[in-house]
Write a protein that holds these residues in place. Structure first.
Motif, PDB file in Angstrom:
ATOM      1  N   ILE A 397       1.137  -0.983   0.016  1.00  7.12           N
ATOM      2  CA  ILE A 397      -0.308   0.341   0.049  1.00  7.12           C
ATOM      3  C   ILE A 397       1.063   1.085   0.103  1.00  7.12           C
ATOM      4  O   ILE A 397       0.324   2.328  -0.063  1.00  7.12           O
ATOM      5  CB  ILE A 397      -0.878  -0.169   0.738  1.00  7.12           C
ATOM      6  N   LYS A 398       2.459   0.594   0.416  1.00  5.43           N
ATOM      7  CA  LYS A 398       3.103   2.288  -0.378  1.00  5.43           C
ATOM      8  C   LYS A 398       2.760   2.936  -1.445  1.00  5.43           C
ATOM      9  O   LYS A 398       2.799   1.893  -2.487  1.00  5.43           O
ATOM     10  CB  LYS A 398       4.301   2.671   0.064  1.00  5.43           C
ATOM     11  N   PRO A 399       3.153   4.499  -1.545  1.00  3.30           N
ATOM     12  CA  PRO A 399       2.919   4.333  -2.888  1.00  3.30           C
ATOM     13  C   PRO A 399       3.595   3.779  -3.963  1.00  3.30           C
ATOM     14  O   PRO A 399       3.166   4.344  -5.731  1.00  3.30           O
ATOM     15  CB  PRO A 399       3.083   5.960  -2.323  1.00  3.30           C
ATOM     16  N   ASP A 400       4.848   4.029  -3.611  1.00  2.00           N
ATOM     17  CA  ASP A 400       5.620   3.401  -4.918  1.00  2.00           C
ATOM     18  C   ASP A 400       5.848   1.674  -5.178  1.00  2.00           C
ATOM     19  O   ASP A 400       6.543   1.544  -6.041  1.00  2.00           O
ATOM     20  CB  ASP A 400       7.086   3.431  -4.396  1.00  2.00           C
ATOM     21  N   ASN A 401       5.172   1.575  -4.109  1.00  2.00           N
ATOM     22  CA  ASN A 401       4.784  -0.096  -4.777  1.00  2.00           C
ATOM     23  C   ASN A 401       3.321  -0.461  -4.686  1.00  2.00           C
ATOM     24  O   ASN A 401       3.179  -2.019  -5.435  1.00  2.00           O
ATOM     25  CB  ASN A 401       4.813  -1.013  -2.988  1.00  2.00           C
ATOM     26  N   ARG A 402       3.006   0.613  -5.203  1.00  2.00           N
ATOM     27  CA  ARG A 402       1.148   0.236  -5.749  1.00  2.00           C
ATOM     28  C   ARG A 402       1.344  -0.256  -7.125  1.00  2.00           C
ATOM     29  O   ARG A 402       0.514  -1.294  -7.473  1.00  2.00           O
ATOM     30  CB  ARG A 402       0.473   1.363  -5.863  1.00  2.00           C
ATOM     31  N   ILE A 403       2.026   0.207  -8.022  1.00  2.00           N
ATOM     32  CA  ILE A 403       1.958  -0.955  -9.402  1.00  2.00           C
ATOM     33  C   ILE A 403       2.159  -2.397  -9.306  1.00  2.00           C
ATOM     34  O   ILE A 403       1.612  -3.498 -10.418  1.00  2.00           O
ATOM     35  CB  ILE A 403       3.224   0.263 -10.449  1.00  2.00           C
ATOM     36  N   GLY A 404       2.915  -2.637  -8.089  1.00  2.00           N
ATOM     37  CA  GLY A 404       3.276  -4.215  -8.153  1.00  2.00           C
ATOM     38  C   GLY A 404       2.305  -4.942  -7.192  1.00  2.00           C
ATOM     39  O   GLY A 404       1.826  -6.157  -8.110  1.00  2.00           O
ATOM     40  N   PHE A 405       1.598  -3.601  -6.387  1.00  2.00           N
ATOM     41  CA  PHE A 405       0.355  -4.353  -6.097  1.00  2.00           C
ATOM     42  C   PHE A 405      -0.514  -4.679  -7.164  1.00  2.00           C
ATOM     43  O   PHE A 405      -1.528  -5.859  -7.072  1.00  2.00           O
ATOM     44  CB  PHE A 405      -0.911  -3.401  -5.176  1.00  2.00           C
ATOM     45  N   VAL A 406      -1.006  -3.868  -7.899  1.00  2.00           N
ATOM     46  CA  VAL A 406      -2.438  -4.317  -8.670  1.00  2.00           C
ATOM     47  C   VAL A 406      -1.718  -4.985 -10.168  1.00  2.00           C
ATOM     48  O   VAL A 406      -2.599  -5.887 -10.328  1.00  2.00           O
ATOM     49  CB  VAL A 406      -2.566  -2.867 -10.207  1.00  2.00           C
ATOM     50  N   VAL A 407      -0.035  -5.318 -10.332  1.00  2.00           N
ATOM     51  CA  VAL A 407       0.452  -6.620 -10.981  1.00  2.00           C
ATOM     52  C   VAL A 407       0.288  -7.669 -10.216  1.00  2.00           C
ATOM     53  O   VAL A 407      -1.075  -8.904 -11.003  1.00  2.00           O
ATOM     54  CB  VAL A 407       1.451  -6.776 -11.539  1.00  2.00           C
TER      55      VAL A 407
END
Length: 521
Positions: A397-407
């Motif tokens: 949920i940290k802003p830098d890791n959101r793309i990873g979450f969505v993937v």
């Protein structure tokens, strides 16, 4: 015992892939397109409904649907679908596939349109009307599940039967995608035509009154594809397997399939012996059915139930998960129309990148890998990715890791569809006798919808934060998104274990799988 298959059915099993196969896929598939569009489009507009009908000028947050209303709007169509699967599944074996197929389509057309209309313009009248017609819409959709699967399995040849049924089911992905595109188009048009300030600037004007048309147009659009296929659906002949094995009219089945296959088929001797054999006329509640098909039915129902808890939780509440990780901006920083656009954009991206490809991977590989391997792999990968999201949730949920979450989140959708979401639909249409096929598929599908209802109602409450001050208005504290995702991972793992009860139908005729054409030597 020796197996002797009717000539007309053998001709269907060995028929080369031709135009009528693709016609059947399109006709049955458009029903499924409509099913998915109608079931999932409501998740695009629930936030807008809250802004329109539960607006509180004193609140710092835009209006949102109260818990019981949100649960009803999301879950009532699923309740209707469950009832429709049981009723129309049974009726499809009693009256024939074709007759019942037309009834379900008319229900879907009428109720799609009616869902977008309302009695009065107050919250109570609008929500009551929406829920009433969405229940009956779901009832019609429910009938489409067993009938589409059964018709396609009974028309297909045995070599590519899995791919054909999977192609019908894959139209569900296209329907979800179409819902996103329609919402994007409608919200874009209204956003340009009726510009509005964001909620934090002007609470009253942030949702213009014209926005009321947006959700109505999106919901009513589902009637269009269903209406376009009604004529073709009524032109399809009854399936040869129903006519020969259930109605016991082999002459009519032979004539119908001679036209469809465009070859001259002859009535064979001893045909009557095969379909009249009294030992093959056992009922659904008989000991013989339990001996032959009891464990496979348990496998089909349990895996579909467990899958749908996870699948519908993820699908119906994508917007909440995206909001929780900040992928969709906070509601107060958008106007009502723009919020619809942002939710639709997020949902469309997920559908485009993972949901739709997953379905078509199943179409491509199911007759190579087999149903069992795909289902086992799908459940396993869903478990892995769900745990990979859930345990380090605070990292994602940290802003830098959101793309990873969505993937990672997208990959759980991909392996649901290149996995149990497709196979749980396909297998029950292949392994049961013709006179009980639609009923057993309806029972399996209805058990799945029971799981969907658990997911839809349960996740709504479970995903609420444990901190009472951070919950949505009217909700009690839940176990939080992290623990909810862990729970879904465990459910996927249990689904993997129950997969071992499901037989492998690849490369076998329907009669071989069900033991329907066994006669004495």
């Amino acid at each position: 015992m020796a197996e002797q298959q009717l000539g007309v059915l053998k001709a269907l099993d060995v028929a080369k892939t031709q135009l009528y196969h693709f016609t059947a896929i399109v006709i049955a598939g458009m029903g499924f397109f409509t099913d998915a569009y109608d079931l999932f489009c409501v998740s695009l507009v629930t936030k807008l409904l809250g802004r329109l009908y539960y607006f509180n000028p004193a609140s710092e947050k835009p209006g949102s649907l109260p818990p019981h209303v949100a649960a009803a709007v999301n879950g009532v169509a699923l309740c209707g679908t469950l009832a429709g699967q049981l009723f129309f599944g049974w009726l499809g074996d009693k009256l024939g596939r074709k007759k019942v197929y037309g009834i379900t389509l008319i229900m879907m057309i009428v109720c799609s349109v009616a869902s977008g209309l309302s009695f009065g313009n107050k919250a109570k009248g609008v929500m009551t009307t929406l829920c009433f017609f969405r229940f009956w819409l779901g009832f019609g959709i429910g009938g489409d599940y067993p009938l589409s699967a059964t018709i396609m399995s009974e028309y297909a040849n045995k070599k590519t039967r899995g791919a054909f049924i999977a192609a019908v089911f894959a139209m569900q992905g296209v329907g979800i995608l179409a819902g996103g595109f329609v919402a994007l188009a409608v919200s874009s048009i209204f956003d340009k035509k009726f510009p509005a300030p964001i909620y934090s600037v002007d609470r009253a004007l942030s949702t213009p009154p014209q926005a009321d048309y947006i959700w109505r147009i999106i919901v009513m659009f589902g009637a269009l594809p269903a209406a376009l296929t009604y004529y073709w659906r009524m032109k399809m002949p009854e399936t040869a397997r129903y006519t020969a094995l259930v109605a016991k009219n082999i002459k009519q089945a032979t004539q119908d399939m001679s036209k469809v296959l465009q070859v001259e088929l002859e009535m064979e001797e001893r045909a009557e012996n095969i379909v009249q054999d009294p030992r093959l006329n056992y009922g659904l509640l008989s000991k013989e059915f339990a001996r032959r098909h009891g464990l496979p039915l348990l496998g089909c129902t349990s895996t579909w139930f467990l899958l749908d808890i996870a699948f519908y939780s993820q699908n119906l509440f994508q917007k909440d998960i995206f909001s929780a990780i900040g992928w969709i901006p906070k509601a107060a920083t958008m106007n009502g129309i723009h919020e619809v656009f942002m939710i639709a954009r997020a949902q469309t991206l997920i559908a485009l990148c993972s949901t739709v490809p997953g379905y078509w991977f199943t179409v491509a590989f199911i007759d190579i890998m087999g149903r069992f391997a795909i289902q086992l792999m799908g459940f396993f990968m869903m478990t892995v990715f769900m745990f990979a999201i859930a345990f380090p949730y605070n990292h994602w949920i940290k802003p830098d890791n959101r793309i990873g979450f969505v993937v990672m989140y997208s990959l759980t959708f991909f392996f649901a569809n290149f996995g149990p979401n497709a196979t749980t639909f396909i297998v029950p249409a292949e392994i049961f006798p013709a006179r009980l096929r639609s009923t057993c598929h309806g029972i399996s599908a209805a058990t799945g919808k029971a799981g969907a209802i658990v997911g839809a109602f349960g996740f709504l409450y479970a995903a609420q934060p444990q901190d009472k001050t951070k919950t949505d208005a009217g909700y009690p504290p839940g176990i939080g998104v992290k623990n909810s995702l862990i729970m879904l991972g465990v459910i996927n793992f249990i689904g993997m274990l129950f997969t071992f009860l499901v037989p492998e139908p690849k490369g076998k005729s329907l009669e071989e799988l069900s033991g329907e054409t066994e006669v004495e030597k």
